[in-house]
Structure formats: structure tokens, C-alpha cells
Scaffold this active site. Structure first.
Site, PDB file in Angstrom:
ATOM      1  N   ASP A  24       8.563   4.109   1.275  1.00 58.25           N
ATOM      2  CA  ASP A  24       8.225   5.275   0.606  1.00 58.25           C
ATOM      3  C   ASP A  24       9.096   5.580  -0.604  1.00 58.25           C
ATOM      4  O   ASP A  24      10.366   5.364  -0.477  1.00 58.25           O
ATOM      5  CB  ASP A  24       8.303   6.148   1.690  1.00 58.25           C
ATOM      6  CG  ASP A  24       7.384   7.466   1.580  1.00 58.25           C
ATOM      7  OD1 ASP A  24       6.768   7.464   0.502  1.00 58.25           O
ATOM      8  OD2 ASP A  24       7.574   8.559   2.088  1.00 58.25           O
ATOM      9  N   GLY A  25       8.720   6.330  -1.398  1.00 64.73           N
ATOM     10  CA  GLY A  25       9.479   6.852  -2.328  1.00 64.73           C
ATOM     11  C   GLY A  25       9.331   6.096  -3.895  1.00 64.73           C
ATOM     12  O   GLY A  25      10.268   6.358  -4.763  1.00 64.73           O
ATOM     13  N   ASN A  26       8.637   5.174  -3.952  1.00 62.43           N
ATOM     14  CA  ASN A  26       8.473   4.510  -5.277  1.00 62.43           C
ATOM     15  C   ASN A  26       7.825   5.614  -6.552  1.00 62.43           C
ATOM     16  O   ASN A  26       8.465   5.392  -7.481  1.00 62.43           O
ATOM     17  CB  ASN A  26       7.220   3.598  -4.953  1.00 62.43           C
ATOM     18  CG  ASN A  26       7.386   2.256  -4.186  1.00 62.43           C
ATOM     19  OD1 ASN A  26       8.654   2.052  -3.892  1.00 62.43           O
ATOM     20  ND2 ASN A  26       6.556   1.801  -3.697  1.00 62.43           N
ATOM     21  N   HIS A  41       6.197   1.416  -8.105  1.00 64.12           N
ATOM     22  CA  HIS A  41       5.636   0.381  -7.105  1.00 64.12           C
ATOM     23  C   HIS A  41       5.998  -1.184  -7.590  1.00 64.12           C
ATOM     24  O   HIS A  41       6.032  -1.959  -6.979  1.00 64.12           O
ATOM     25  CB  HIS A  41       3.961   0.398  -7.261  1.00 64.12           C
ATOM     26  CG  HIS A  41       3.597   1.682  -6.701  1.00 64.12           C
ATOM     27  ND1 HIS A  41       4.045   2.383  -5.667  1.00 64.12           N
ATOM     28  CD2 HIS A  41       2.407   2.598  -6.999  1.00 64.12           C
ATOM     29  CE1 HIS A  41       3.478   3.401  -5.352  1.00 64.12           C
ATOM     30  NE2 HIS A  41       2.328   3.622  -6.159  1.00 64.12           N
ATOM     31  N   THR A  70      -5.016   3.185   5.003  1.00 66.57           N
ATOM     32  CA  THR A  70      -6.635   3.423   4.924  1.00 66.57           C
ATOM     33  C   THR A  70      -6.562   4.800   4.243  1.00 66.57           C
ATOM     34  O   THR A  70      -7.596   5.015   3.602  1.00 66.57           O
ATOM     35  CB  THR A  70      -7.338   3.730   6.234  1.00 66.57           C
ATOM     36  OG1 THR A  70      -6.247   4.194   7.199  1.00 66.57           O
ATOM     37  CG2 THR A  70      -7.486   2.307   6.795  1.00 66.57           C
ATOM     38  N   GLU A  71      -5.518   5.664   4.346  1.00 59.98           N
ATOM     39  CA  GLU A  71      -5.627   6.941   3.482  1.00 59.98           C
ATOM     40  C   GLU A  71      -5.199   6.885   2.101  1.00 59.98           C
ATOM     41  O   GLU A  71      -5.405   7.772   1.269  1.00 59.98           O
ATOM     42  CB  GLU A  71      -4.529   7.916   4.248  1.00 59.98           C
ATOM     43  CG  GLU A  71      -5.071   8.166   5.559  1.00 59.98           C
ATOM     44  CD  GLU A  71      -4.756   7.473   6.533  1.00 59.98           C
ATOM     45  OE1 GLU A  71      -4.003   6.529   6.516  1.00 59.98           O
ATOM     46  OE2 GLU A  71      -5.743   7.210   7.675  1.00 59.98           O
ATOM     47  N   ASN A  72      -4.480   5.851   1.632  1.00 61.73           N
ATOM     48  CA  ASN A  72      -3.955   5.858   0.084  1.00 61.73           C
ATOM     49  C   ASN A  72      -5.102   5.478  -0.741  1.00 61.73           C
ATOM     50  O   ASN A  72      -5.110   5.790  -2.070  1.00 61.73           O
ATOM     51  CB  ASN A  72      -3.193   4.420   0.171  1.00 61.73           C
ATOM     52  CG  ASN A  72      -1.748   4.698   0.473  1.00 61.73           C
ATOM     53  OD1 ASN A  72      -1.074   3.908   0.828  1.00 61.73           O
ATOM     54  ND2 ASN A  72      -1.356   5.852   0.598  1.00 61.73           N
TER      55      ASN A  72
HETATM   56  C1  FPP Z   1       4.691   4.673  -1.203  1.00 60.88           C
HETATM   57  O1  FPP Z   1       5.573   5.050  -2.370  1.00 60.88           O
HETATM   58  C2  FPP Z   1       4.511   3.219  -1.620  1.00 60.88           C
HETATM   59  C3  FPP Z   1       3.219   2.775  -1.412  1.00 60.88           C
HETATM   60  C4  FPP Z   1       2.021   3.263  -1.305  1.00 60.88           C
HETATM   61  C5  FPP Z   1       3.217   1.295  -1.418  1.00 60.88           C
HETATM   62  C6  FPP Z   1       2.996   0.607  -2.635  1.00 60.88           C
HETATM   63  C7  FPP Z   1       3.092  -0.908  -2.506  1.00 60.88           C
HETATM   64  C8  FPP Z   1       4.038  -1.922  -2.599  1.00 60.88           C
HETATM   65  C9  FPP Z   1       5.294  -1.405  -3.224  1.00 60.88           C
HETATM   66  C10 FPP Z   1       3.702  -3.181  -2.537  1.00 60.88           C
HETATM   67  C11 FPP Z   1       2.509  -3.833  -2.716  1.00 60.88           C
HETATM   68  C12 FPP Z   1       2.775  -5.112  -2.683  1.00 60.88           C
HETATM   69  C13 FPP Z   1       1.872  -6.357  -2.492  1.00 60.88           C
HETATM   70  C14 FPP Z   1       2.282  -7.500  -2.798  1.00 60.88           C
HETATM   71  C15 FPP Z   1       0.631  -5.968  -1.775  1.00 60.88           C
HETATM   72  P1  FPP Z   1       4.995   6.478  -2.888  1.00 60.88           P
HETATM   73  O2  FPP Z   1       4.003   6.479  -3.878  1.00 60.88           O
HETATM   74  O3  FPP Z   1       4.309   7.412  -1.655  1.00 60.88           O
HETATM   75  O4  FPP Z   1       6.339   7.260  -3.198  1.00 60.88           O
HETATM   76  P2  FPP Z   1       6.331   8.862  -3.332  1.00 60.88           P
HETATM   77  O5  FPP Z   1       6.140   9.198  -1.990  1.00 60.88           O
HETATM   78  O6  FPP Z   1       7.795   9.176  -3.905  1.00 60.88           O
HETATM   79  O7  FPP Z   1       5.233   9.426  -4.212  1.00 60.88           O
END
Ligand code: FPP
Length: 246
Positions: A24-26, A41, A70-72
């Protein structure tokens, strides 16, 4: 010889068999740098590579990462499209190195709901690493914990209907054998980054007795040292599995 950090000396005989990460946190990591969420990401995939290789060196048997829930699908289409392109980016950059390091790629979730190119790429990664015997790097992709339990219940129901099992014979092991994680070791440790304290529908059955660590750091900032720190914290914990310490 596995690496050691002097702040977090690890007992190499008590390494968790299976670690699960909620990455989390990307988005916030990118925002802090005035960059688009997708850049977060992109950086997050580098962390997967770093941690998988280090966990492998430490003797961790499996590492599951929550790549897409599934919620993303509720996110903006442009972000969802970008995440579906990450497997290509990830495998182009790292598959060779992961193969050299004996890593086995696996996936749980509804891969069949991803665009065809994404499915093909992940399946190709799994095919090329199927015989590797090092760490299993498991992507939870279009995955939801409740959904997984419902799917398993349906499989059990079919077995009952077809007379393959009596209702009285259904126990936890039998049920677990129908989950998407069948055959993987029990999850010893679950780590969530970015200071959020939720499970977000991740591995609801499998995390029953896992140790949990919630770290403030955003996922792209996680590195080898942070992994050692998490395992070090895990090794200080007393696991009782419902019993008492003797
Ligand atoms: C949440 O950060 C992270 C994700 C939704 C996952 C993103 C996927 C990857 C890093 C890797 C996928 C790789 C492969 C090879 C399948 P967020 O966007 O919820 O962060 P935020 O809470 O700061 O908005």
C-alpha cells in the site's frame, strides 16, 4: 550466506515460511513527489523484485503480494489499465533474473478477468518458472478473500453433489485444499505498508494465525533492510496458536 543488518540480527533457523504483503501507499508515494499515481505503481514493482530476491536468499518459501483486488476495479480506468500493464513491465525487466535465482512465479485470483495480453504474460511467467524450486512469488491478482472462500465453498458443494465426499468428512484441511492457496505453506507473517490498519479482503482464511506488522513506510520505499526489520520483529513475537506458553 544470507546478508545480515546489525540493527536486525536474524535467526536463520526461524525464518517465516510464507510472508504476505499488502503493498500500500504507491499513490501517496508518487503524490509526495508531484508525480502521477501510476509512477508509484511502477516503483512498487521494483520493490517486489528486491524483496522476492532477498526473501529467497533468506530461505523464505513463499511470498504473496496483493497486486490487484476484486475491488480495485472501482479505480479510474486509466489507473486500472496501467496496473494491467505492469506484469509486462515486471517480466521484461526481471524475469531473466528471477529465473536465474530459481524463483517460481504463481498467481491466485481471477486472472481470466484480466485483458488477454496480461493473462498471457503472467501465464508465460508461470510456465517458464514452473520447475524452479526457490521461493514461490505469488501474485494475488483480481483477488478477493471473501470471493475465494465462496469459490471454495462451491467446489466443496460440487464434490458433495457428485458423491466424492460426505458432508461429515469436510474438515478444515479439506476446505483449505479447495482454496486458491492450496499447497502453499501457512502464512507466518503479514505486512502492510503505508500506515493503514486494515486487511482489505486479503487472504481472510489464511491469515487466521499469522503475525501482523503494519509499517508506516510507503511500499516503494520498502527495501531489504525493511524486510529484515519485519522478520526481526516477527522473531521477537511469541506465537501461541490459541494455546498457552509453557
Ligand atoms: C496500492 O497502492 C497498491 C496497488 C493497488 C498495487 C499495485 C500493483 C503493483 C505495485 C504491482 C503489480 C505488479 C505485477 C507484476 C502484477 P495505492 O494505489 O492504494 O496507494 P495509495 O493508498 O497511496 O493511493
Amino acid at each position: 550466506m544470507a546478508k545480515q543488518f546489525k540493527e536486525y540480527p536474524l535467526d536463520l533457523n526461524r525464518i517465516p515460511a510464507h510472508i504476505a504483503f499488502i503493498m500500500d501507499g504507491n499513490g501517496r508515494w508518487a503524490k509526495k513527489r508531484m508525480m502521477p499515481r501510476t509512477f508509484g505503481h511502477h516503483e512498487g514493482t521494483k520493490t517486489i523484485r528486491t524483496l522476492a530476491l532477498e526473501a529467497n536468499a533468506l530461505g523464505v518459501k513463499a511470498m504473496t503480494v496483493y497486486a490487484f483486488s476484486t475491488e480495485n476495479f472501482k479505480r479510474d480506468a486509466s489507473e486500472v489499465d496501467y496496473i494491467f500493464k505492469l506484469p509486462k513491465e515486471f517480466f521484461d525487466a526481471y524475469l531473466k533474473e528471477l529465473i536465474e535465482n530459481n524463483v517460481q512465479i504463481m498467481a491466485i485470483g481471477h486472472l481470466d478477468r484480466a485483458p488477454k495480453e496480461t493473462q498471457d504474460l503472467i501465464r508465460e511467467g508461470m510456465r517458464q518458472t514452473a520447475h524452479n524450486t526457490g521461493i514461490k512469488l505469488v501474485f494475488a491478482f483480481i483477488y478477493g478473500g471473501r470471493d475465494e472462500i465462496v469459490e471454495a465453498a462451491k467446489k466443496v458443494a460440487v464434490d458433495v453433489k457428485e458423491g466424492k465426499v460426505d458432508v461429515d468428512q469436510i474438515d478444515e484441511d479439506y476446505f483449505a485444499s479447495k482454496l486458491m492457496t492450496a499447497g502453499l505453506p501457512e502464512i507466518d507473517l503479514m505486512v502492510r505498508s503505508s500506515g493503514e490498519y486494515r486487511l482489505s479482503n486479503f487472504l481472510l482464511w489464511q491469515l487466521s494465525y499469522s503475525e501482523f506488522i503494519f509499517e508506516d513506510m510507503y511500499w516503494p520505499d520498502f527495501d531489504e533492510k525493511e524486510l529484515h526489520k519485519c522478520i526481526y520483529i516477527y522473531q521477537q513475537r511469541q506465537r501461541r496458536f490459541g494455546g498457552v506458553i509453557k
